[in-house]
Structures are given as C-alpha cells and as structure tokens.
Design an enzyme around this catalytic site. Sequence first.
Site, PDB file in Angstrom:
ATOM      1  N   ASP A   1       0.836  -1.202   0.000  1.00  0.00           N
ATOM      2  CA  ASP A   1       0.000   0.000   0.000  1.00  0.00           C
ATOM      3  C   ASP A   1       0.870   1.250   0.000  1.00  0.00           C
ATOM      4  OD1 ASP A   1      -2.800   1.270   0.579  1.00  0.00           O
ATOM      5  OD2 ASP A   1      -1.453   2.187   2.039  1.00  0.00           O
TER       6      ASP A   1
ATOM      7  N   TYR B   1       2.690  10.442  -0.459  1.00  0.00           N
ATOM      8  CA  TYR B   1       3.843  10.024   0.347  1.00  0.00           C
ATOM      9  C   TYR B   1       5.132  10.468  -0.348  1.00  0.00           C
ATOM     10  CZ  TYR B   1       0.564   6.788   2.706  1.00  0.00           C
ATOM     11  OH  TYR B   1      -0.489   6.221   3.393  1.00  0.00           O
TER      12      TYR B   1
ATOM     13  N   LEU C   1       0.319  -0.471  14.275  1.00  0.00           N
ATOM     14  CA  LEU C   1       1.159  -0.560  15.470  1.00  0.00           C
ATOM     15  C   LEU C   1       1.207   0.781  16.202  1.00  0.00           C
ATOM     16  CD1 LEU C   1       4.117  -2.765  14.153  1.00  0.00           C
ATOM     17  CD2 LEU C   1       2.295  -3.429  15.742  1.00  0.00           C
TER      18      LEU C   1
ATOM     19  N   ARG D   1       5.358  11.563  14.457  1.00  0.00           N
ATOM     20  CA  ARG D   1       4.903  11.085  15.754  1.00  0.00           C
ATOM     21  C   ARG D   1       4.930  12.164  16.830  1.00  0.00           C
ATOM     22  NH1 ARG D   1       8.279   5.567  15.035  1.00  0.00           N
ATOM     23  NH2 ARG D   1       9.706   7.139  14.261  1.00  0.00           N
TER      24      ARG D   1
ATOM     25  N   GLN E   1      12.943  -5.803  10.187  1.00  0.00           N
ATOM     26  CA  GLN E   1      11.574  -5.485  10.612  1.00  0.00           C
ATOM     27  C   GLN E   1      10.544  -6.187   9.730  1.00  0.00           C
ATOM     28  OE1 GLN E   1      11.094  -1.230  10.672  1.00  0.00           O
ATOM     29  NE2 GLN E   1      12.331  -0.947  12.506  1.00  0.00           N
TER      30      GLN E   1
END
Length: 320
Positions: free
Chosen positions: A52, A57, A201, A222, A279
């Site tokens: 996705d 972006y 997450l 964040r 990851q």
Amino acid sequence: METRKLGNTDIEITPLIFGTWQAGKSGWVGIEDQDVIDAMQAALDEGITTFDTAEVYGNGYSEELVGKALVDRRDQVVLATKVFANHLKADQVIEACEKSLQRMQTDVIDLYQIHWPSGAFKSEVVPIGETMGALNQLKEQGKIRAIGVSNFSKAQIEEAMQHGRIDSLQPPYSLFWRGVETELLPYCVEHNLTILSYSSLAQGLLTGKFGPDQQFPKEDIRSKNKLFQPPIYDKAQAALENLRPIADRYNTTLGNLALAWLIVQPQTTAIVGARNTEQAVENAKAAAIALSVEDLAAIDAISRTVTDDLPTDPVMWAFG
C-alpha cells in the site's frame, strides 16, 4: 501466507499488508532508500504479497520506490495506492492515476483509493459523484481493478456507494485506536468491505520500543500523534507492561501480538510498515500466531484502559 478476498472482488490480499508511508521520507527520519527496497522484497519473500502506498507520500517518491522494488515481480503482488484530497475533480483523478501507474511501473493498480474526503486539508470540495465517475471510468478501462476509500465516515461511504462499488475502507485502527469499531466496522461487515487498517502498530508505540521519556524531533510525524502525548502516553506504557506476559507466552514480540489481535477482527487486514529487512521479516511472523479466546479477551480488556479515554475525533494527529 493465507489470502483473503478484497471486498466483493476476486483480488486476493494477505492479512498483513506492507505499508510504505515511510518510503516517501516526508514526515519520517532515518529512512534509507535501499533499506526500504530490501524490506519490500524481503516481505514478499516472507509471503506478504500486498503493498500500500499513496501519491502524497513524499510527493510520489514512495510510489517510485515501490515500482523499483517490485517491478520484476509484478505478477506476484497486489498494488494499492491513493489519490489525495486535492486531486478529486474528474480530470485530476485521471491524471493522478496515470502518474501513479508510471511511477510504479505498472499497467494496472489493483486497488485505487480516495485518500481523504473532499474538503480535507482545505482542499476544494468536489461532489463525490464526479470523483466516483472518474474512478468508474478507470475501472472500465482496466487501469484499476477496485475502488477503496480512506478516512471516510459511514455517511461518506454510503454516499460514495450510491455512485459505484466501494470494496475497502482504510482507517486508523489498532489496539490503541479503536474508533472504527463504533459505526464503521459493523457497516463494513454488513456490506462486505475489507478494512485495511493503517497505523496498525500505533506508529511504533505498540512495539514497546519507546520508553516513558521518548521525545521525537518536530519533523517526525509522531511528535504530533495524540497517543504520544500525556496522559494517554502514560496509560499506553502501563498497558504495554500488562500485554508483555501474554506476548511472552506466545514467544512473540509486543508488536506481533498487536498485529495478531488486529487481523482476527472482522473484515480486518493490517497495514504495517518496515524500514529494513529485519523489521519486515519479523512483522510477517504475526500471521502465524493463533491467539486463544481467553487471551483475545484479556488483550481487549487491556486495550480499553487506553482507548476508553481517547478523543472521539478520528484523526490521530494534532496537525494544528
């Protein structure tokens, strides 16, 4: 990895979906192109076939990296991307789709999504019928296979569905952000829309890797995330400590415990990003975890110590 049907289509997607917001770099720090390309290829090797991205972006940069990473294995993957709120006039949708096709080096986009409703971020308000008309045209031409929406309310989905078939909804959804369950999840179950959860997450919070005193630079998205602000952040830290023994019992990580919980919710798949191969390989293991009924209930109860006090506003970030 098992696959699931996307909405009413014959498109097979994986319960875990590789997310590529970080690949665009804008809003993220410490991201290296080759690391992300390697991560995408490793995810595919581990059985994650669905990817996705979005035109916004990094202003197309994420789509370019997706193209570079997967062009030689296009027949093995399902590609999903999104058109942004400032490109929802009919001619803009057509042009945006063409550019996304070029950047991803493909002839068809499997799932093309409206990223935010018209009017979001001070964009011009465009009637949904006009946008859907263009999307239906692209579908008829074979340039896209399915239409989805992201960040839509139930009422907005219902209006869009008057003009054509919507097969998916992409909302923020995780153990620490569950607003979707009130109205949207029941609607998606009733009408067979697949949920592609983003921030699955909670932007890394559910991995447990951030301590009580974590500070993010202002250029990191964040720093604006409501979950990382007191007092919610402190409640999240306490909840993570209560989740840890359950993760240990399954010999897994906190992050994969959260993903395993998410992908057994009705109609729900989980978008999860990775910035490196390690990851990506770790994330893929979440699909193999089978949580007991008792542990699902325990996880749910721990989760609500955080989510019961969240604002009703569906936007996870205080963009200001």
